[in-house]
Design an enzyme around this catalytic site. Structure first.
Site, short mmCIF file in Angstrom:
data_model
loop_
_atom_site.label_atom_id
_atom_site.label_comp_id
_atom_site.label_asym_id
_atom_site.label_seq_id
_atom_site.Cartn_x
_atom_site.Cartn_y
_atom_site.Cartn_z
N GLU A 161 31.98 19.70 -8.49
CA GLU A 161 30.88 20.06 -9.39
C GLU A 161 30.21 21.35 -8.95
O GLU A 161 29.78 21.48 -7.80
CB GLU A 161 29.84 18.93 -9.39
CG GLU A 161 28.60 19.23 -10.22
CD GLU A 161 27.64 18.05 -10.31
OE1 GLU A 161 27.61 17.22 -9.38
OE2 GLU A 161 26.91 17.98 -11.31
N HIS A 204 19.41 16.27 -14.98
CA HIS A 204 19.97 16.23 -16.34
C HIS A 204 18.88 16.84 -17.21
O HIS A 204 17.96 16.15 -17.66
CB HIS A 204 20.28 14.79 -16.76
CG HIS A 204 21.38 14.18 -15.95
ND1 HIS A 204 21.73 12.86 -16.02
CD2 HIS A 204 22.24 14.73 -15.04
CE1 HIS A 204 22.75 12.62 -15.19
NE2 HIS A 204 23.06 13.74 -14.58
N GLU A 220 31.81 19.42 -13.94
CA GLU A 220 32.08 18.43 -12.91
C GLU A 220 33.17 17.42 -13.27
O GLU A 220 32.89 16.22 -13.38
CB GLU A 220 30.79 17.71 -12.53
CG GLU A 220 29.97 17.18 -13.72
CD GLU A 220 28.71 16.45 -13.25
OE1 GLU A 220 28.82 15.53 -12.45
OE2 GLU A 220 27.61 16.82 -13.71
N TYR A 248 38.79 8.93 -10.65
CA TYR A 248 38.36 7.84 -9.77
C TYR A 248 39.34 6.69 -9.89
O TYR A 248 39.46 6.09 -10.95
CB TYR A 248 36.94 7.39 -10.15
CG TYR A 248 36.01 8.57 -10.37
CD1 TYR A 248 35.31 9.15 -9.31
CD2 TYR A 248 35.87 9.15 -11.64
CE1 TYR A 248 34.49 10.25 -9.51
CE2 TYR A 248 35.06 10.25 -11.85
CZ TYR A 248 34.38 10.80 -10.78
OH TYR A 248 33.58 11.90 -10.99
N ASP A 302 22.87 20.86 -8.15
CA ASP A 302 23.63 19.62 -8.38
C ASP A 302 25.10 19.89 -8.07
O ASP A 302 25.86 20.29 -8.94
CB ASP A 302 23.44 19.16 -9.83
CG ASP A 302 24.17 17.86 -10.12
OD1 ASP A 302 24.67 17.22 -9.18
OD2 ASP A 302 24.23 17.48 -11.31
N HIS A 346 27.85 6.00 -9.20
CA HIS A 346 26.48 6.16 -8.69
C HIS A 346 26.30 5.43 -7.36
O HIS A 346 25.24 4.85 -7.11
CB HIS A 346 25.46 5.68 -9.73
CG HIS A 346 25.35 6.59 -10.90
ND1 HIS A 346 24.78 6.25 -12.08
CD2 HIS A 346 25.75 7.88 -11.05
CE1 HIS A 346 24.85 7.26 -12.93
NE2 HIS A 346 25.44 8.27 -12.33
N ARG A 371 35.50 14.31 -7.27
CA ARG A 371 34.73 15.08 -8.26
C ARG A 371 34.45 16.44 -7.63
O ARG A 371 34.20 16.51 -6.41
CB ARG A 371 33.42 14.38 -8.64
CG ARG A 371 32.60 15.16 -9.67
CD ARG A 371 31.48 14.35 -10.35
NE ARG A 371 30.48 13.84 -9.43
CZ ARG A 371 30.39 12.59 -9.03
NH1 ARG A 371 31.26 11.68 -9.46
NH2 ARG A 371 29.45 12.22 -8.19
N HIS A 387 26.35 18.80 -17.74
CA HIS A 387 25.04 18.62 -18.39
C HIS A 387 24.17 19.84 -18.10
O HIS A 387 24.39 20.55 -17.12
CB HIS A 387 24.36 17.35 -17.87
CG HIS A 387 24.35 17.25 -16.36
ND1 HIS A 387 23.42 17.88 -15.58
CD2 HIS A 387 25.21 16.64 -15.49
CE1 HIS A 387 23.68 17.65 -14.30
NE2 HIS A 387 24.77 16.91 -14.21
N HIS A 432 32.90 9.75 -17.28
CA HIS A 432 31.67 10.50 -17.56
C HIS A 432 31.97 11.78 -18.34
O HIS A 432 33.11 12.04 -18.71
CB HIS A 432 30.90 10.79 -16.26
CG HIS A 432 31.69 11.55 -15.22
ND1 HIS A 432 31.92 12.90 -15.32
CD2 HIS A 432 32.27 11.15 -14.07
CE1 HIS A 432 32.61 13.28 -14.26
NE2 HIS A 432 32.85 12.24 -13.48
N ASP A 447 27.70 14.15 -3.54
CA ASP A 447 27.03 14.71 -4.72
C ASP A 447 25.56 14.81 -4.33
O ASP A 447 24.88 13.79 -4.21
CB ASP A 447 27.24 13.79 -5.92
CG ASP A 447 26.67 14.36 -7.21
OD1 ASP A 447 25.88 15.32 -7.15
OD2 ASP A 447 27.00 13.82 -8.28
N ASP A 462 0.82 -1.22 0.00
CA ASP A 462 0.00 0.00 0.00
C ASP A 462 0.85 1.27 0.00
O ASP A 462 0.32 2.37 0.21
CB ASP A 462 -0.89 0.03 1.26
CG ASP A 462 -2.02 -0.98 1.14
OD1 ASP A 462 -2.34 -1.37 0.00
OD2 ASP A 462 -2.57 -1.36 2.19
N1 GLY Z 1 24.20 14.08 -9.63
C1 GLY Z 1 24.14 13.67 -10.96
C2 GLY Z 1 25.18 14.29 -11.76
O1 GLY Z 1 26.09 14.87 -11.22
O2 GLY Z 1 25.10 14.30 -12.94
MN MN Z 2 25.82 16.67 -12.39
MN MN Z 3 26.04 15.72 -9.32
#
Ligand code: GLY
Ligand code: MN
Ligand code: MN
Length: 444
Positions: A413, A366, A389, A393, A276, A248, A411, A359, A355, A265, A45
């Site tokens: 960002e 995104h 960003e 790694y 972000d 991720h 990272r 974006h 990556h 992040d 539920d």
């Molecule tokens: N948090 C997702 C990215 O950095 O794209």
């Molecule tokens: Mn991002």
């Molecule tokens: Mn991010």
């Protein structure tokens, strides 16, 4: 089981203005259909927290599920909303509904009808139109309803010259509006970035050996809510030590240990706009020699790229800059060897930087909007918002990497608004220089 506001969250003039702009750009004889996001069951539920579809919110400000928007272009453009009827029993269980009358009064539509009448009414509303903007394949249930509408149109109007409509992709069309932010958009975008930055600063101050990743997530979430954010913009990544080398990582359940770095992040959503931000810093407040070397390398790259942002440049060139400089850093650190051009062309660099450089950012983390138009890179324009960003790694188990760098994931960002002359960093409120970070971590 969506809980909704009893009044529109924002001034409804914002949404009217957006609909007017969109209606003006629609081809003559076209209509646009947008469906609400479906409610999704998590288990038994229990539902996932409800969030309206970004396009639906962008054009309506209406947060209830089971709704449809139709915009009709023409000499007398019209905005029509379909919503659930009021239902006292369901409202007792699940919360307030505006109902057609309430929605018409509070949200400023030309017409509002009960969702139960959608099939019948929409056939009348689309009579005489040539094409329809609609996003297929996003919502199966809505696709079926729209397919039935198209079939009904064909059936009812047969060979009268009105029949089946051409479908154009609504996401691509609306993405153009969402990509270039105006003041209505930027108010929320700025606020989302500010709150996200404040939460990162709080996390930095609260980090010390022994604290859990989840505790940090909880503190940041509280900071989001305290400042009027309704939810996070995407799943938190709170990754200590080697966890940061999983892009991720989302378990967020480990203890932050002395000597490790912590990569966070996270960004909040404010009136449907998302921040972000990523920051990486030492759990004990002091970078080791090896950590500092990698961190300063990545930071310099991030700042160099940001400094080159201005209208007229191409996003793909920012990406290429990132790849070039990060590959050089890999060479400098002894992670890869040979000629830089070869490491790039063979894609070997992706082992440590898999990556992109960033974006578009907005209502979706995104965000909507094309990067290429018919295959051609598009120039960056004032009003666009995106992330920069870069990251590196180096998994703990990577025996080919120099030992001192193993288990380091970094990272950095930030969120960038393109201005007429250059750019503005919307997330400057959270430290990223080594000296600033060392002065703040653990100093609550
Ligand atoms: N948090 C997702 C990215 O950095 O794209
Ligand atoms: Mn991002
Ligand atoms: Mn991010």
């Amino acid at each position: 089981m969506a809980q909704v506001h009893r009044k529109p969250t924002e001034n409804i003039e914002i949404f009217k203005r957006r609909r007017e702009r969109v209606l003006k750009s629609m081809s003559p004889g076209s209509a646009l259909i947008v469906a609400s996001h479906p409610e999704l069951i998590r288990n038994d539920d229990v539902h996932y927290p409800y969030r309206q579809d970004s396009n639906m919110y962008y054009l309506t400000g209406f947060e209830e599920p089971e709704s449809f928007l139709i915009l009709r272009s023409g000499e007398k453009p019209q905005s029509i909303l379909f919503v659930r009827e009021k239902n006292m029993e369901r409202e007792t269980w699940d919360g307030f509904r505006f109902g057609p009358e309430g929605a018409k009064k509070e949200f400023g539509f030309d017409e509002v009808y009960p969702i139960a009448d959608f099939s019948k009414k929409s056939v009348e509303l689309l009579k005489g139109f040539d094409e329809v903007y609609y996003r297929l394949f996003k919502n199966k249930n809505a696709d079926e309803i729209v397919q039935n509408l198209l079939l009904d149109l064909k059936r009812v109007y047969g060979r009268s010259g009105y029949g089946l409509l051409t479908i154009k992709d609504a996401d691509t069309f609306l993405g153009e509006f969402r990509l270039k932010k105006n003041e209505d958009d930027l108010r929320n975008q700025r606020k989302a970035c500010e709150i996200s930055a404040a939460a990162h600063l709080l996390a930095m101050k609260s980090t010390k050996p022994g604290v859990s990743e989840r505790q940090i997530q909880g503190l940041m979430t509280n900071e989001f809510y305290k400042n009027g954010s309704a939810r996070e913009g995407y799943g938190f990544i709170v990754a200590s030590g080697n966890n940061a080398t999983t892009l991720h990582y989302n378990f967020n359940d480990q203890i932050c240990e002395n000597g490790e770095l912590l990569l966070i992040d996270a960004g909040c959503e404010y009136n449907f706009y998302s921040g972000d931000i990523t920051r990486t810093y030492p759990v004990n407040g002091k970078f080791s020699v090896a950590q500092k070397k990698v961190y300063e390398g990545v930071l310099k790259i991030q700042k160099d790229i940001i400094n080159s942002v201005r209208p007229g440049i191409y996003f793909k060139d920012l990406h290429a800059m990132g790849t070039d400089m990060l590959t050089q850093l890999m060479l400098d650190l002894g992670l890869v060897s040979g000629r830089k051009e070869d490491v790039i062309s063979s894609l070997e660099y992706k082992k440590y930087y898999p990556h992109g450089i960033g974006h578009w950012l907005g209502m979706d983390v995104h965000d909507a909007g094309l990067y290429f138009i018919k295959g051609e890179a598009r120039p960056i324009e004032a009003g666009m918002v995106f992330t920069i960003e870069p990251g590196l790694y180096i998994p703990a188990g990577d025996k080919s990497a120099p030992e001192e760098y193993r288990g380091i994931g970094i990272r950095i960002e930030d969120n960038i608004l393109v201005t007429e002359k250059g750019c503005e960093v919307l997330t400057a409120g959270v430290p990223k220089e080594v000296s600033e970070i060392e002065a703040v971590v653990g100093k609550f």
